[in-house]
Structures are given as C-alpha cells and as structure tokens.
Design an enzyme around this catalytic site. Structure first.
Site, PDB file in Angstrom:
ATOM      1  N   ALA A 131       0.801  -1.224   0.000  1.00 50.28           N
ATOM      2  CA  ALA A 131       0.000   0.000   0.000  1.00 50.28           C
ATOM      3  C   ALA A 131       0.832   1.271   0.000  1.00 50.28           C
ATOM      4  O   ALA A 131       0.312   2.352  -0.229  1.00 50.28           O
ATOM      5  CB  ALA A 131      -0.937  -0.002   1.204  1.00 50.28           C
ATOM      6  N   ARG A 191      10.106   7.845  -3.518  1.00 52.38           N
ATOM      7  CA  ARG A 191      11.422   8.030  -4.152  1.00 52.38           C
ATOM      8  C   ARG A 191      11.521   7.457  -5.564  1.00 52.38           C
ATOM      9  O   ARG A 191      12.512   7.659  -6.255  1.00 52.38           O
ATOM     10  CB  ARG A 191      12.511   7.428  -3.252  1.00 52.38           C
ATOM     11  N   GLN A 243      -6.148  -0.573   2.233  1.00 54.69           N
ATOM     12  CA  GLN A 243      -5.720   0.219   3.389  1.00 54.69           C
ATOM     13  C   GLN A 243      -5.923   1.679   2.977  1.00 54.69           C
ATOM     14  O   GLN A 243      -5.138   2.218   2.187  1.00 54.69           O
ATOM     15  CB  GLN A 243      -4.245  -0.050   3.724  1.00 54.69           C
ATOM     16  N   GLY A 287       5.598  -6.193  -0.950  1.00 53.77           N
ATOM     17  CA  GLY A 287       5.411  -6.152  -2.401  1.00 53.77           C
ATOM     18  C   GLY A 287       6.565  -5.517  -3.150  1.00 53.77           C
ATOM     19  O   GLY A 287       6.683  -5.671  -4.364  1.00 53.77           O
ATOM     20  N   ASN A 310      13.319   0.966  -3.678  1.00 55.82           N
ATOM     21  CA  ASN A 310      12.840   2.283  -3.255  1.00 55.82           C
ATOM     22  C   ASN A 310      13.097   3.340  -4.318  1.00 55.82           C
ATOM     23  O   ASN A 310      12.430   4.355  -4.366  1.00 55.82           O
ATOM     24  CB  ASN A 310      13.514   2.709  -1.951  1.00 55.82           C
ATOM     25  N   TYR A 324       6.732  -8.025 -48.687  1.00 55.92           N
ATOM     26  CA  TYR A 324       5.700  -8.113 -47.655  1.00 55.92           C
ATOM     27  C   TYR A 324       4.768  -9.261 -47.995  1.00 55.92           C
ATOM     28  O   TYR A 324       4.165  -9.289 -49.071  1.00 55.92           O
ATOM     29  CB  TYR A 324       4.891  -6.806 -47.570  1.00 55.92           C
ATOM     30  N   ALA A 331      12.538 -10.405 -55.030  1.00 55.57           N
ATOM     31  CA  ALA A 331      12.719  -9.153 -54.292  1.00 55.57           C
ATOM     32  C   ALA A 331      11.603  -8.170 -54.606  1.00 55.57           C
ATOM     33  O   ALA A 331      11.185  -8.043 -55.758  1.00 55.57           O
ATOM     34  CB  ALA A 331      14.065  -8.531 -54.663  1.00 55.57           C
ATOM     35  N   TYR A 371      -4.857  -5.583 -48.311  1.00 58.66           N
ATOM     36  CA  TYR A 371      -5.771  -4.646 -47.645  1.00 58.66           C
ATOM     37  C   TYR A 371      -6.356  -3.719 -48.687  1.00 58.66           C
ATOM     38  O   TYR A 371      -5.626  -3.042 -49.416  1.00 58.66           O
ATOM     39  CB  TYR A 371      -4.957  -3.858 -46.614  1.00 58.66           C
TER      40      TYR A 371
END
Ligand code: UD1
Ligand code: CA
Length: 462
Positions: free
Chosen positions: A14, A19, A77, A105, A229, A368, A382, A389
């Site tokens: 919690a 830092r 908490q 944790g 930390n 592609y 090549a 699409y």
C-alpha cells in the site's frame, strides 16, 4: 510446516514509493517484464497458502485492476498509517489458528526456498524473523540482541541511537508467526515513535515481553531481501536477476557471447547447443530446439523455434512458429500468426504476417507477405508485395507449390496463384492464375531513337 497448521500470506503493497518519482504505484513497476508484486506472489506460490492477502492503497484501484489475474484477496488500506496498521487490515480474513507470513510487495527477489525455511522455523517456534547482515545497513530497522544473542527488539533507523545504528544485522521486514499472537499484539501498537506510524516491528518487543524466543532465518543471498525504493535500485536488481537467469540457461547448455548483454522477460526453454549473441531480448514464452543460433540485436517474443534454426542479426520475431533449419535475417520482421515450415529462408527487409510458408520456400529480399498461404519450393522475388488490404478489409493470397515470382510483383488479394506458375518481374496480379503458366504484364519495349533528355531552362533577367 507441521501438519495441522495452515498458512495465510499477507503481502504489503500500500505504500507510496515516493522516491520512485512515478505516477505508477511502485509495486506495478516491472522487473524482467513482470511487476514487482507478481514476483513476490510467485515466490509465495509453492507454500500453498490458504489465501494470499494483498494490502493495497496508494494508487487506488490501479493495483488490483492491473493484477486481477492473481489469485489473491485484495484488502484496501485507505490511509497508510504504517506497516502494523497495514497488516491489521488483512487480519479479519485470517483465522487465529493460522500461521501468518508477511511479505513486502517491493522486495521482489525473495526466494521460495527462503520462505519455506522461514515458515518451517515459525511452525516450530511460533515466531520466526528473516534478518540479514548488510555492509551498509542504513535506513533499515536494526536487530537488537542481548548478551546471549536473543532478540530483544527492532529499532528503526530514525529511532536508533549511534551505537544501535552501528549494528549491521537488519530487519528484512519479512516474518512468520502465529495468527493469534499477531492479532493480540497488533491491537496494542501505538504511534509513539519518530515517524508517528504503527510499526509492525514493535511486535517483536511484545513477544519478548511475553517470554517468547524469536527464531531468525537468513536469506540465501542478500539481493533476496533488497527492497526497491528508487529506480537505481530497481535497475540493480534487474541486472542481478538477468545475470542469474543467464547462468541458469548456461547450466542447461546455452552459450552466450556475453551473459551480461542478454535479457529474458518471461520463460525460455531450450534444447542443447543454443548460441545467443549479444543484445538479444526474449519476451513471453519462447521454446527453442537444439542447435539454434541467434544473432546480435534480436527481439523474440512468444515463439516456437525448431532445431537448427539460424536467426541473423537485427530480427524481430513475434508470436510465430519457425520450423527446423529455417534461416531468418538479417533485418527480418516476422509478425504474429506466422508459421514457417522447414528450411524456409527469409531475408533482409522481409515482413511476414499471419501467413504460412511451406518447406524450402524463400523470400530473400524486400517483400511483404501478409494473410497468405504459401506452398513448398516457392521463390518470392525481391520487392514482391501481397496487397492484402483494400482500405477496409483484409484478403487472402494463396500461392501454390513450386511457384516462382519475379521481382517487384504485386499480388492483389484475394488471389490464388496455381502450382508451378512463373510470374515475370514487375507484374500486377489481380485475378487467379491457372497452374503451370508463365504470366507477365510488362509493356512492350519501345525504343525512341535520337531521344534528347530535357535540359534545364536558364532563367534570364527580365
Ligand atoms: C520497514 C521496517 C524496517 C525494515 C524495512 C525493510 C517497519 C516499521 N519497519 O521499514 O524495520 O528494515 O521495512 O525494508 O515495519 N506499507 C503498507 N502500508 C503502510 C506502510 C507500508 O502497505 O501504511 C508497505 C509498503 O508498501 C512496503 C512495506 O510495507 O511494501 C514496507 O514499508 P516501508 O514504508 O518501505 O517501510 P520501511 O520504512 O522501509
Ligand atoms: Ca522500504
């Protein structure tokens, strides 16, 4: 653990983590691709606890929302009034008869084996504390012992005097004790200290006051108890963890050009004689067969890679299945949903997405291939592009076995190229092609004799 005692785990998560200077709650920062909190949760998994309670607070619902997949009971908490207060929030969910293991944790590299030892020790004595000796104990609570070596209390850095600050045995914060004792002592905590917080560590002196002898356990390695930390500490633990993973892989037969320049953010399972060059990043779950070589600067995520595969420098390969003895790269990009059969060659500046490529087929340069089914022994010249699409929908390209596609060909999907077809360079294929034909749609050659190139017109003064 002795039979009959059940374990409950509490992970404290919690705190604010000021830092870190971050908008993200500290426990959501990642080490080797997984959040700090997940590392701690994983370490506790082999203990088979009744329930893992995670106390969260700073950063609000982000933590339970992001980590909703963890089997845990989330305890809020609302105000962070100290470690003792945090533990107390979880106690209503824990039977008095349980042993309670408290984890942090933000202490991510705690080892499962150390936790097993701590729990065993607590099940014998009722109360066991994990302590460590540090060259620089600054900032930690110090373990105060009597002349006979029995623990008396813990003094926080801010509450300690000079002599106490010189003690190098520190409180890791991790402890395991009887639930009934913990409940009793938590209700007696006060905020009468330098930070005005409910210190969990005050339960140690309370136990001692009742004549209870506290057992101590130490970790296998100090990094296990190092907290995060600051970002610098996070980076330090990351490098330590990566090196440890590389060592484990070397023990299993992997060669690294430099184990310090390897990052595994997930799981890597390998056969023997895998060779990995520098700056390779492996993410997610990757399975590699034997005799695989990976060149420098490759990113490989969620893949299956067969025996004898060679991946050359600078490839990005994601969510793909690569068959035996394929050769990929340099500079290839293999995107999700790709399946390469055996001995496929994919060369530089070739992108493949959601496609299957048959045995011994090749796409060696600048192509592609998307949403395609490519047969065996196909040569993709090549600059070949599958135009999958149309601006709204994706369509499929099917290229049957033994097709030879000349350079700079566009295959406008949906389209099927029949078995054995040869396509001349520079073609645009917009309709299906029947098997075994030669197809090209080049313009006839025109020769213009005496052709003069235009010359630049000089701008005179007007
Ligand atoms: C604590 C210990 C100290 C120990 C050190 C080890 C206390 C009083 N001190 O100090 O002896 O050497 O850990 O790292 O316990 N947390 C909450 N809610 C809160 C306060 C903290 O969940 O109200 C969580 C934090 O998120 C963190 C853990 O508890 O995971 C430790 O809190 P932190 O404030 O870092 O304690 P330290 O002052 O470092
Ligand atoms: Ca801390």
């Amino acid at each position: 653990m002795t039979s009959g005692t059940t374990l409950s785990v509490i992970i404290l998560a919690a705190g604010q983590g000021t830092r870190m200077r971050s908008n993200l709650p500290k426990v959501l920062h990642k080490l080797a691709g997984r959040t700090l909190l997940e590392h701690v949760h994983t370490a506790a998994a082999p203990l088979a606890a009744r329930t893992v309670h995670i106390v969260y607070g700073h950063g609000g619902e982000q933590v339970p929302e992001r980590l909703a997949h963890l089997p845990a009971s989330w305890v809020l908490q609302v105000e962070q009034l100290g470690t003792g207060h945090a533990v107390k929030q979880a106690m209503p969910g824990i039977p008095d008869t349980d042993l309670v293991l408290i984890l942090y944790g933000d202490v991510p590299l705690i080892a499962a084996g150390t936790l097993v030892t701590l729990v065993k020790s607590a099940s014998a004595s009722g109360f066991a504390l994990l302590t460590a000796r540090l060259a620089d104990p600054f900032g930690y609570g110090r373990i105060i012992r009597d002349a006979a070596g029995r623990i008396l209390r813990i003094k926080e850095e801010k509450d300690a005097n000079d002599a106490e600050r010189r003690i190098d045995e520190i409180n890791t914060g991790l402890m395991c004790l009887r639930g009934d004792w913990l409940n009793k002592w938590l209700s007696r905590l006060t905020t009468n200290n330098a930070q005005g917080e409910y210190y969990l560590t005050d339960v140690i002196a309370m136990a001692v006051g009742e004549g209870i002898e506290i057992a101590t356990v130490s970790p296998g390695h100090v990094t296990e108890v190092q907290g995060v930390n600051t970002r610098a500490q996070l980076a330090e633990l990351e490098r330590y963890y990566q090196l440890r993973q590389a060592r484990t892989l070397m023990d299993r037969g992997v060669t690294f050009a430099d184990p310090a320049r390897f990052d595994l953010r997930g799981d890597l399972v390998t056969g023997t004689d895998v060779v990995i060059d520098v700056n390779v990043v492996i993410e997610g779950r990757v399975l590699m067969g034997s005799d695989v070589t990976i060149g420098p600067n490759c990113l490989i995520r969620d893949c299956e890679i067969g025996d004898g595969v060679e991946i050359f420098a600078n490839c990005v390969i994601e969510d793909a299945i690569i068959g035996k003895r394929c050769r990929i790269g340099p500079f290839s990009r293999i995107r999700p949903g790709t399946k390469l059969a055996t001995e496929v060659h994919v060369g530089n500046f070739v992108e493949i997405k959601n496609s299957s490529i048959g045995d011994a087929s090749k796409a060696n340069h600048l192509s592609y291939v998307g949403d395609s089914e490519v047969g065996r022994n196909v040569n993709i010249g090549a600059g070949t592009i599958t135009c999958n699409y149309d601006g709204a929908n994706k369509h499929k390209t099917i290229i049957e076995d033994d097709v030879h596609i000349g350079s700079d060909t566009q295959l406008v999907a949906p389209v099927r190229v029949g078995r054995g077809v040869t396509i001349g360079a520079g073609a645009t294929i917009t309709r299906d092609v029947e098997p075994e034909v030669l197809i090209h749609n080049r313009m006839e050659r025109r020769i213009v004799k005496g052709w003069k190139r235009p010359v630049k017109v000089k701008k005179g003064r007007e």
